[in-house]
Scaffold this active site. Structure first.
Site, PDB file in Angstrom:
ATOM      1  N   GLY A   1       0.844  -1.202   0.000  1.00 38.03           N
ATOM      2  CA  GLY A   1       0.000   0.000   0.000  1.00 38.03           C
ATOM      3  C   GLY A   1       0.874   1.245   0.000  1.00 38.03           C
TER       4      GLY A   1
ATOM      5  CG  MET B   1      -6.898   2.118   6.560  1.00 40.86           C
ATOM      6  SD  MET B   1      -5.772   2.344   5.186  1.00 40.86           S
ATOM      7  CE  MET B   1      -6.903   2.226   3.808  1.00 40.86           C
ATOM      8  N   GLY B   2      -5.875  -0.122  10.023  1.00 42.56           N
ATOM      9  CA  GLY B   2      -5.206  -0.858  11.107  1.00 42.56           C
ATOM     10  C   GLY B   2      -5.671  -2.289  11.030  1.00 42.56           C
ATOM     11  NE  ARG B   3      -4.614  -6.020   5.843  1.00 45.09           N
ATOM     12  CZ  ARG B   3      -5.639  -6.571   5.176  1.00 45.09           C
ATOM     13  NH1 ARG B   3      -6.151  -7.708   5.579  1.00 45.09           N
ATOM     14  NH2 ARG B   3      -6.123  -5.994   4.110  1.00 45.09           N
TER      15      ARG B   3
ATOM     16  NE  ARG C   1      -2.375  -4.100  -0.828  1.00 50.63           N
ATOM     17  CZ  ARG C   1      -1.839  -3.564   0.256  1.00 50.63           C
ATOM     18  NH1 ARG C   1      -0.754  -4.083   0.782  1.00 50.63           N
ATOM     19  NH2 ARG C   1      -2.399  -2.509   0.821  1.00 50.63           N
TER      20      ARG C   1
ATOM     21  CG  ASP D   1      -1.683  -0.490   8.943  1.00 54.69           C
ATOM     22  OD1 ASP D   1      -2.338   0.538   8.729  1.00 54.69           O
ATOM     23  OD2 ASP D   1      -1.980  -1.606   8.484  1.00 54.69           O
TER      24      ASP D   1
ATOM     25  CB  THR E   1       3.119   0.119   7.042  1.00 58.72           C
ATOM     26  OG1 THR E   1       1.758   0.044   7.465  1.00 58.72           O
ATOM     27  CG2 THR E   1       3.982  -0.235   8.222  1.00 58.72           C
TER      28      THR E   1
ATOM     29  NE  ARG F   1      -2.619   3.171   1.275  1.00 56.21           N
ATOM     30  CZ  ARG F   1      -3.122   2.003   0.842  1.00 56.21           C
ATOM     31  NH1 ARG F   1      -3.431   1.071   1.721  1.00 56.21           N
ATOM     32  NH2 ARG F   1      -3.290   1.766  -0.431  1.00 56.21           N
TER      33      ARG F   1
ATOM     34  CG  ASP G   1       3.735  -7.334   6.907  1.00 54.25           C
ATOM     35  OD1 ASP G   1       3.303  -6.606   5.990  1.00 54.25           O
ATOM     36  OD2 ASP G   1       2.994  -8.030   7.613  1.00 54.25           O
TER      37      ASP G   1
ATOM     38  CG  ASP H   1       1.597  -3.342  10.992  1.00 57.69           C
ATOM     39  OD1 ASP H   1       2.450  -2.906  10.203  1.00 57.69           O
ATOM     40  OD2 ASP H   1       0.589  -3.982  10.623  1.00 57.69           O
TER      41      ASP H   1
HETATM   42  O1  F6P Z   1      -0.947  -0.473   3.983  1.00 57.58           O
HETATM   43  C1  F6P Z   1      -1.689  -0.971   5.055  1.00 57.58           C
HETATM   44  C2  F6P Z   1      -3.134  -0.724   4.797  1.00 57.58           C
HETATM   45  O2  F6P Z   1      -3.355   0.657   4.758  1.00 57.58           O
HETATM   46  C3  F6P Z   1      -4.038  -1.407   5.816  1.00 57.58           C
HETATM   47  O3  F6P Z   1      -4.278  -0.647   6.958  1.00 57.58           O
HETATM   48  C4  F6P Z   1      -5.263  -1.672   5.014  1.00 57.58           C
HETATM   49  O4  F6P Z   1      -5.957  -2.797   5.510  1.00 57.58           O
HETATM   50  C5  F6P Z   1      -4.744  -1.950   3.656  1.00 57.58           C
HETATM   51  O5  F6P Z   1      -3.537  -1.255   3.555  1.00 57.58           O
HETATM   52  C6  F6P Z   1      -5.667  -1.535   2.538  1.00 57.58           C
HETATM   53  O6  F6P Z   1      -5.063  -1.838   1.340  1.00 57.58           O
HETATM   54  P1  F6P Z   1      -5.628  -1.578  -0.122  1.00 57.58           P
HETATM   55  O7  F6P Z   1      -4.944  -0.340  -0.604  1.00 57.58           O
HETATM   56  O8  F6P Z   1      -5.190  -2.767  -0.893  1.00 57.58           O
HETATM   57  O9  F6P Z   1      -7.093  -1.389  -0.030  1.00 57.58           O
END
Ligand code: F6P
Length: 349
Positions: free
Chosen positions: A19, A177-179, A80, A135, A133, A284, A111, A137
């Site tokens: 991301g 956000m915050g998976r 990705r 996040d 990131t 983001r 990660d 994390d």
């Molecule tokens: O990069 C991490 C993140 O922002 C997560 O918090 C979120 O779940 C994910 O990316 C969302 O990704 P995408 O851009 O594929 O929707």
């Protein structure tokens, strides 16, 4: 030492994976400018690992990085893509490293991206990782760039939700956000004065959340703000709420929907009109904060310094006030929220 490891360093490949986040361009700029001081040339790889598999690269000159410091996103593009899903992609990747004369690879990512970098290092490719990131994390680094910008965007949203919540005497649920980790929810919840913060690390109990909000209303408060991380879930649910069945190449589902579920339940149980806001990718986007620009620049400069010192297979990390190298093999572990900090936030509920 294999042939790849022995050859002199002339050219450095750089890619951004996973991301996107604010600060990626600040890193790219720092990498290019510092590399040129060491007489290394820099090759930009398009769209993360996908670009090296497909052979999509471009030279990065001083002019290519002019004016990009405050710009959000990544001038290189991202994806990705997981090249290790297919052996032929791995072969193509190695072939392109050779073809374009890339002597060292800098991978800027979270990660997933860095797990690919770690595997390449094990195969004898010279790699350096840079942690990214929103996040926050990733293990071994106190902070990743992008996080500070996301927290300030969310804090601004909480401030705005406060005024409308107060006017209408509503509960406002804000999904952020915050998976796997609730750093954004915790930091912005404290900064914005949230009345409840729900994070993936601590499955929540609807009764407890309702009791806490009821307590506020009984004390004469007319509104409440609840910040919930997308990966948070009630105790009775095994998995986080997903927005779609699709998984990416690293096996991650698209999360989303806990805000709506929570909002419906709070309104039903408390009888207070409730509205839900999902901030999504707004977190983001856009220009990085000054803090993220500085951190990203320091990471980029240190990455090149590591290359000049011949130290490979490391990620540059922030530890205290210093930027230090840590083994790539150690970093792909989840860094969850500091529970002392999370518990401190409850003082303000
Ligand atoms: O990069 C991490 C993140 O922002 C997560 O918090 C979120 O779940 C994910 O990316 C969302 O990704 P995408 O851009 O594929 O929707």
């Amino acid at each position: 030492m294999n042939e790849f490891e022995r050859r002199p360093i002339r050219s450095i490949g750089v890619l951004t994976g996973g991301g996107d986040c604010p600060g990626l361009n600040a890193v790219i700029r720092a990498v290019v400018k510092t590399a040129h001081r060491h007489n290394y040339s820099v090759i930009g790889i398009r769209n993360g690992w996908k670009g090296i598999v497909e052979g999509k690269v471009e030279p990065l000159t001083d002019c290519s990085v002019t004016g990009i410091l405050p710009k959000g996103g990544t001038i290189l593009g991202t994806s990705r893509t997981n090249p290790f899903k297919d052996e032929e992609d791995v072969a193509r990747m190695l072939m392109h490293l050779e073809k374009f004369g890339i002597d060292v690879l800098i991978a800027i990512g979270g990660d997933d991206t860095l797990s690919v970098a770690a595997r390449l290092h094990e195969m004898g490719i010279r790699v350096i990782g840079i942690p990214k990131t929103i996040d926050n994390d990733l293990s071994c680094t106190d902070y990743t760039f992008g996080f500070d910008t996301a927290v300030s965007i969310v804090t601004d949203a909480i401030d705005r939700l406060h005024t409308t919540a107060e006017s209408h005497q509503r509960i406002m649920v804000l999904e952020v956000m915050g998976r796997h980790a609730g750093w954004i929810a915790t930091f912005s919840g404290i900064a914005g004065g949230a009345d409840q913060i729900l994070i993936p690390e601590v499955p929540f109990d609807f009764d407890e959340v309702c009791d806490s909000l009821r307590g506020r209303f009984n004390r004469g408060k007319t509104f409440s703000i609840v910040v919930v991380a997308e990966g948070a879930k009630p105790k009775e649910m095994k998995e986080a709420v997903t927005a779609s069945e699709r998984v990416d190449e690293f096996g991650h589902e698209q999360l989303g929907g806990i805000g709506q579920l929570l909002g419906r339940e709070l309104e039903r149980r408390l009888g207070v009109e409730t509205r839900v806001t999902v901030l999504g990718h707004v977190q983001r986007g856009g220009s990085p904060t000054a803090h993220d620009r500085v951190l990203a620049s320091r990471f980029g400069v240190t990455a090149i310094e590591q290359i000049a010192e011949g130290n490979f297979g490391v990620m540059v990390a922030q530890q205290g006030d210093r930027i230090v190298p840590v083994p790539l093999a150690d970093v792909c572990r989840l860094k969850t929220v500091d529970m002392d900090l999370f518990n401190m936030a409850k003082i303000f509920f």
